[in-house]
Motif scaffolding. Structure first.
Motif, PDB file in Angstrom:
ATOM      1  N   LYS A  13       0.856  -1.186   0.000  1.00 12.50           N
ATOM      2  CA  LYS A  13       0.000   0.000   0.000  1.00 12.50           C
ATOM      3  C   LYS A  13       0.891   1.234   0.000  1.00 12.50           C
ATOM      4  O   LYS A  13       1.790   1.366   0.832  1.00 12.50           O
ATOM      5  N   VAL A  33      -3.188   6.736  -0.407  1.00 14.40           N
ATOM      6  CA  VAL A  33      -4.542   6.733  -0.961  1.00 14.40           C
ATOM      7  C   VAL A  33      -4.631   7.781  -2.070  1.00 14.40           C
ATOM      8  O   VAL A  33      -3.899   8.760  -2.071  1.00 14.40           O
ATOM      9  N   ASN A  34      -5.548   7.546  -3.018  1.00 15.28           N
ATOM     10  CA  ASN A  34      -5.730   8.507  -4.101  1.00 15.28           C
ATOM     11  C   ASN A  34      -6.757   9.569  -3.707  1.00 15.28           C
ATOM     12  O   ASN A  34      -7.247   9.584  -2.575  1.00 15.28           O
ATOM     13  N   GLU A  35      -7.097  10.441  -4.661  1.00 16.33           N
ATOM     14  CA  GLU A  35      -8.045  11.531  -4.392  1.00 16.33           C
ATOM     15  C   GLU A  35      -9.423  11.025  -3.985  1.00 16.33           C
ATOM     16  O   GLU A  35     -10.151  11.714  -3.280  1.00 16.33           O
ATOM     17  N   SER A  36      -9.760   9.821  -4.434  1.00 14.26           N
ATOM     18  CA  SER A  36     -11.065   9.236  -4.114  1.00 14.26           C
ATOM     19  C   SER A  36     -11.068   8.513  -2.778  1.00 14.26           C
ATOM     20  O   SER A  36     -12.094   7.976  -2.366  1.00 14.26           O
ATOM     21  N   GLY A  37      -9.919   8.457  -2.133  1.00 12.49           N
ATOM     22  CA  GLY A  37      -9.827   7.776  -0.855  1.00 12.49           C
ATOM     23  C   GLY A  37      -9.558   6.285  -0.962  1.00 12.49           C
ATOM     24  O   GLY A  37      -9.607   5.571   0.037  1.00 12.49           O
ATOM     25  N   LYS A  38      -9.278   5.813  -2.184  1.00 12.78           N
ATOM     26  CA  LYS A  38      -8.989   4.387  -2.372  1.00 12.78           C
ATOM     27  C   LYS A  38      -7.493   4.140  -2.211  1.00 12.78           C
ATOM     28  O   LYS A  38      -6.670   4.995  -2.538  1.00 12.78           O
ATOM     29  N   ASP A  39      -7.167   2.943  -1.716  1.00 15.57           N
ATOM     30  CA  ASP A  39      -5.770   2.573  -1.533  1.00 15.57           C
ATOM     31  C   ASP A  39      -5.031   2.533  -2.869  1.00 15.57           C
ATOM     32  O   ASP A  39      -5.565   2.043  -3.862  1.00 15.57           O
ATOM     33  N   VAL A  40      -3.810   3.031  -2.875  1.00 16.96           N
ATOM     34  CA  VAL A  40      -2.934   2.915  -4.036  1.00 16.96           C
ATOM     35  C   VAL A  40      -2.029   1.718  -3.777  1.00 16.96           C
ATOM     36  O   VAL A  40      -1.286   1.693  -2.790  1.00 16.96           O
TER      37      VAL A  40
END
Length: 74
Positions: free
Chosen positions: A17, A20-27
């Motif tokens: 991990k 997180v991206n702008e949408s709040g999802k894990d990168v």
């Protein structure tokens, strides 16, 4: 005759991990290590991955070991 398999190459892919991206999802990022000794045990591969996790400062998500084999009918 029974088919026989010989390990040719082993590689390990570490998924971790990386925020997180702008949408709040894990990168999730991948790092592949090739030319791992074919005789390396699963324990030693796992322990090495945990040390890499510490060096990266990132959370390990998944560890994938891939073996390439040659199968013959010998």
């Amino acid at each position: 005759m029974a088919a026989k398999s010989n390990k040719l190459q082993t590689s390990v892919t570490i998924k971790y991990k990386d925020g997180v991206n702008e949408s709040g999802k894990d990168v999730i990022k991948l790092q592949k290590f090739s030319k791992v000794k074919v005789t390396a045990s699963d324990d030693s591969i796992y322990n090495t991955a945990k040390e890499i996790e510490k060096l990266l400062g990132k959370s390990l998500v998944e560890l994938i070991k891939t073996d390439e084999n040659d199968i013959t009918n010998a």
